[in-house]
Write an enzyme that holds these catalytic residues in place. Structure first.
Site, PDB file in Angstrom:
ATOM      1  N   SER A  10      56.748   9.530  33.925  1.00  0.00           N
ATOM      2  CA  SER A  10      58.115   9.461  33.383  1.00  0.00           C
ATOM      3  C   SER A  10      59.094  10.021  34.392  1.00  0.00           C
ATOM      4  O   SER A  10      59.078  11.215  34.716  1.00  0.00           O
ATOM      5  CB  SER A  10      58.212  10.254  32.076  1.00  0.00           C
ATOM      6  OG  SER A  10      59.576  10.471  31.788  1.00  0.00           O
ATOM      7  N   HIS A  35      57.766   4.747  34.192  1.00  0.00           N
ATOM      8  CA  HIS A  35      58.331   4.892  32.852  1.00  0.00           C
ATOM      9  C   HIS A  35      59.770   5.397  32.974  1.00  0.00           C
ATOM     10  O   HIS A  35      60.027   6.459  33.556  1.00  0.00           O
ATOM     11  CB  HIS A  35      57.489   5.871  32.042  1.00  0.00           C
ATOM     12  CG  HIS A  35      57.923   6.040  30.620  1.00  0.00           C
ATOM     13  ND1 HIS A  35      57.552   5.163  29.617  1.00  0.00           N
ATOM     14  CD2 HIS A  35      58.689   6.978  30.021  1.00  0.00           C
ATOM     15  CE1 HIS A  35      58.073   5.567  28.460  1.00  0.00           C
ATOM     16  NE2 HIS A  35      58.775   6.665  28.676  1.00  0.00           N
ATOM     17  N   ASP A  37      63.195   6.430  31.030  1.00  0.00           N
ATOM     18  CA  ASP A  37      63.718   6.859  29.732  1.00  0.00           C
ATOM     19  C   ASP A  37      65.224   6.670  29.666  1.00  0.00           C
ATOM     20  O   ASP A  37      65.972   7.329  30.390  1.00  0.00           O
ATOM     21  CB  ASP A  37      63.372   8.340  29.496  1.00  0.00           C
ATOM     22  CG  ASP A  37      61.891   8.527  29.239  1.00  0.00           C
ATOM     23  OD1 ASP A  37      61.389   7.921  28.271  1.00  0.00           O
ATOM     24  OD2 ASP A  37      61.229   9.253  30.011  1.00  0.00           O
ATOM     25  N   MET A  39      68.460   7.122  27.398  1.00  0.00           N
ATOM     26  CA  MET A  39      68.937   7.865  26.223  1.00  0.00           C
ATOM     27  C   MET A  39      70.447   7.720  26.132  1.00  0.00           C
ATOM     28  O   MET A  39      71.145   7.803  27.147  1.00  0.00           O
ATOM     29  CB  MET A  39      68.597   9.342  26.376  1.00  0.00           C
ATOM     30  CG  MET A  39      67.120   9.600  26.600  1.00  0.00           C
ATOM     31  SD  MET A  39      66.841  11.367  26.805  1.00  0.00           S
ATOM     32  CE  MET A  39      65.069  11.385  27.079  1.00  0.00           C
ATOM     33  N   HIS A  68      61.868   2.607  28.294  1.00  0.00           N
ATOM     34  CA  HIS A  68      61.807   3.173  26.944  1.00  0.00           C
ATOM     35  C   HIS A  68      63.230   3.445  26.484  1.00  0.00           C
ATOM     36  O   HIS A  68      63.870   4.381  26.961  1.00  0.00           O
ATOM     37  CB  HIS A  68      60.962   4.469  27.013  1.00  0.00           C
ATOM     38  CG  HIS A  68      60.900   5.238  25.739  1.00  0.00           C
ATOM     39  ND1 HIS A  68      60.424   6.541  25.689  1.00  0.00           N
ATOM     40  CD2 HIS A  68      61.233   4.915  24.464  1.00  0.00           C
ATOM     41  CE1 HIS A  68      60.474   6.980  24.440  1.00  0.00           C
ATOM     42  NE2 HIS A  68      60.963   6.019  23.674  1.00  0.00           N
ATOM     43  N   MET A  70      65.851   4.745  24.076  1.00  0.00           N
ATOM     44  CA  MET A  70      66.111   5.662  22.956  1.00  0.00           C
ATOM     45  C   MET A  70      67.592   5.538  22.631  1.00  0.00           C
ATOM     46  O   MET A  70      68.412   6.406  22.954  1.00  0.00           O
ATOM     47  CB  MET A  70      65.732   7.096  23.362  1.00  0.00           C
ATOM     48  CG  MET A  70      64.219   7.274  23.431  1.00  0.00           C
ATOM     49  SD  MET A  70      63.737   8.724  24.382  1.00  0.00           S
ATOM     50  CE  MET A  70      63.627   7.982  26.010  1.00  0.00           C
ATOM     51  N   MET A 140      55.093   8.219  19.804  1.00  0.00           N
ATOM     52  CA  MET A 140      55.655   9.414  20.449  1.00  0.00           C
ATOM     53  C   MET A 140      54.856  10.647  20.025  1.00  0.00           C
ATOM     54  O   MET A 140      54.602  10.857  18.838  1.00  0.00           O
ATOM     55  CB  MET A 140      57.122   9.611  20.046  1.00  0.00           C
ATOM     56  CG  MET A 140      58.104   8.592  20.606  1.00  0.00           C
ATOM     57  SD  MET A 140      58.203   8.554  22.402  1.00  0.00           S
ATOM     58  CE  MET A 140      58.769  10.213  22.781  1.00  0.00           C
ATOM     59  N   GLY A 145      63.721  12.586  23.242  1.00  0.00           N
ATOM     60  CA  GLY A 145      64.985  13.193  23.655  1.00  0.00           C
ATOM     61  C   GLY A 145      64.881  14.087  24.880  1.00  0.00           C
ATOM     62  O   GLY A 145      65.805  14.142  25.669  1.00  0.00           O
ATOM     63  N   PHE A 146      63.766  14.766  25.023  1.00  0.00           N
ATOM     64  CA  PHE A 146      63.647  15.716  26.128  1.00  0.00           C
ATOM     65  C   PHE A 146      62.230  15.726  26.686  1.00  0.00           C
ATOM     66  O   PHE A 146      61.270  15.552  25.936  1.00  0.00           O
ATOM     67  CB  PHE A 146      64.003  17.138  25.652  1.00  0.00           C
ATOM     68  CG  PHE A 146      65.414  17.250  25.169  1.00  0.00           C
ATOM     69  CD1 PHE A 146      66.460  17.512  26.058  1.00  0.00           C
ATOM     70  CD2 PHE A 146      65.719  17.044  23.823  1.00  0.00           C
ATOM     71  CE1 PHE A 146      67.772  17.574  25.607  1.00  0.00           C
ATOM     72  CE2 PHE A 146      67.038  17.108  23.374  1.00  0.00           C
ATOM     73  CZ  PHE A 146      68.065  17.376  24.266  1.00  0.00           C
ATOM     74  N   GLY A 147      62.136  15.971  27.992  1.00  0.00           N
ATOM     75  CA  GLY A 147      60.840  16.200  28.604  1.00  0.00           C
ATOM     76  C   GLY A 147      60.405  17.636  28.363  1.00  0.00           C
ATOM     77  O   GLY A 147      61.190  18.464  27.870  1.00  0.00           O
ATOM     78  N   GLY A 148      59.158  17.922  28.704  1.00  0.00           N
ATOM     79  CA  GLY A 148      58.685  19.302  28.701  1.00  0.00           C
ATOM     80  C   GLY A 148      58.365  19.895  27.337  1.00  0.00           C
ATOM     81  O   GLY A 148      58.237  21.111  27.213  1.00  0.00           O
ATOM     82  N   ASP A 174      53.466   9.177  24.546  1.00  0.00           N
ATOM     83  CA  ASP A 174      54.544   9.710  25.392  1.00  0.00           C
ATOM     84  C   ASP A 174      54.982  11.067  24.855  1.00  0.00           C
ATOM     85  O   ASP A 174      55.439  11.160  23.711  1.00  0.00           O
ATOM     86  CB  ASP A 174      55.699   8.703  25.369  1.00  0.00           C
ATOM     87  CG  ASP A 174      56.877   9.104  26.242  1.00  0.00           C
ATOM     88  OD1 ASP A 174      56.766  10.103  26.986  1.00  0.00           O
ATOM     89  OD2 ASP A 174      57.907   8.403  26.171  1.00  0.00           O
ATOM     90  N   GLY A 175      54.855  12.080  25.704  1.00  0.00           N
ATOM     91  CA  GLY A 175      55.334  13.415  25.353  1.00  0.00           C
ATOM     92  C   GLY A 175      54.236  14.454  25.416  1.00  0.00           C
ATOM     93  O   GLY A 175      53.262  14.387  24.667  1.00  0.00           O
ATOM     94  N   GLY A 176      54.362  15.374  26.356  1.00  0.00           N
ATOM     95  CA  GLY A 176      53.400  16.464  26.461  1.00  0.00           C
ATOM     96  C   GLY A 176      52.016  16.034  26.909  1.00  0.00           C
ATOM     97  O   GLY A 176      51.033  16.734  26.658  1.00  0.00           O
ATOM     98  N   GLY A 196      55.535  13.096  32.256  1.00  0.00           N
ATOM     99  CA  GLY A 196      56.661  13.445  33.109  1.00  0.00           C
ATOM    100  C   GLY A 196      56.438  14.767  33.805  1.00  0.00           C
ATOM    101  O   GLY A 196      56.066  14.824  34.989  1.00  0.00           O
TER     102      GLY A 196
END
Ligand code: DX5
Ligand code: ZN
Length: 215
Positions: A10, A35, A37, A39, A68, A70, A140, A145-148, A174-176, A196
């Site tokens: 990402s 990827h 993102d 937003m 992606h 959003m 998801m 909305g946010f990475g990390g 996607d995410g974590g 990401g």
């Protein structure tokens, strides 16, 4: 049924001041897709990039672009992001649920690989009647909305549910996602892993990516 495992770094976590170098770093490390993102500060409380930057990534990158979205009112944007260079184009079910069949049709008409995303609170039941028209489902594993953010393992039930229904398309998480959380995703039936922070903050991205594939 076996799906090739694909890794999609990402770009949200990359160094945007050196975007072309970061694209190359991901490609050399063995990325399958970039990827991207998008937003809009409305569907999610964050703002990232839009069509001109997607176009620039298209021009510089050598592998498929997985975009992606959003954003609210995704139907309006299908052609714009397809023309900007998306190969895989994913919109959120929650943003389209009042107009889902027509939105899906608009995305299918672009000729892109079509993905539909669901945030953690949204089940996959509303997608059940449309599975044969959806190339990829993005489950998801954080709130978009946010990475990390931290991985939410409970969303993997949705992946298992989709495979139990016989869904044979790609399932993206996607995410974590890290080398620690990837095995459970694959075990549940997901085959496209977005990461990401884990990849772009790694010292050796190739090694980090290999750890996701084999762990
Ligand atoms: C979150 C984005 C993700 C995000 C993943 O809304 O869709 O793609 O960049 O970042 P990490 O891997 O850091 O959770
Ligand atoms: Zn994403």
């Amino acid at each position: 049924m076996s799906h090739p495992i694909r890794i999609a770094p990402s770009l949200l976590a990359c160094d945007f001041a050196h975007l072309a170098d970061e694209l190359q770093r991901a490609e050399k490390a063995g990325a399958d897709w970039h990827h991207v993102d998008v937003m809009d500060g409305n569907f999610v409380p964050n703002l990232s990039i839009g069509p001109p930057v997607v176009q620039a990534i298209r021009a510089s990158g050598q592998i498929p672009l997985d975009v992606h979205l959003m954003i609210t009112e995704p139907k309006k944007w299908a052609d714009i992001y397809a023309k900007a260079g998306a190969d895989v184009l994913t919109f959120h079910y929650e943003a389209a649920k009042d107009d889902f069949p027509a939105t899906l049709e608009a995305y299918r008409a672009t000729g892109c690989v079509v993905g539909v995303a669901v945030n953690p609170p949204c089940g996959v039941e509303p997608l059940r009647d449309y599975l044969d028209q959806i190339d990829m489902i993005l489950v998801m594993s954080v709130h978009a909305g946010f990475g990390g953010q931290s991985f939410m393992p409970e969303v993997l039930d949705k992946v298992r549910q989709l495979r139990a229904w016989g869904y044979s398309g790609d399932i993206q998480i996607d995410g974590g996602v890290t080398d620690q959380t990837a095995p459970a995703c694959i075990e549940a039936g997901a085959n496209v892993l977005v990461a990401g922070t884990y990849l772009f903050r790694s010292v050796d991205m190739a090694l980090a990516m290999r750890a996701m594939r084999v762990s």
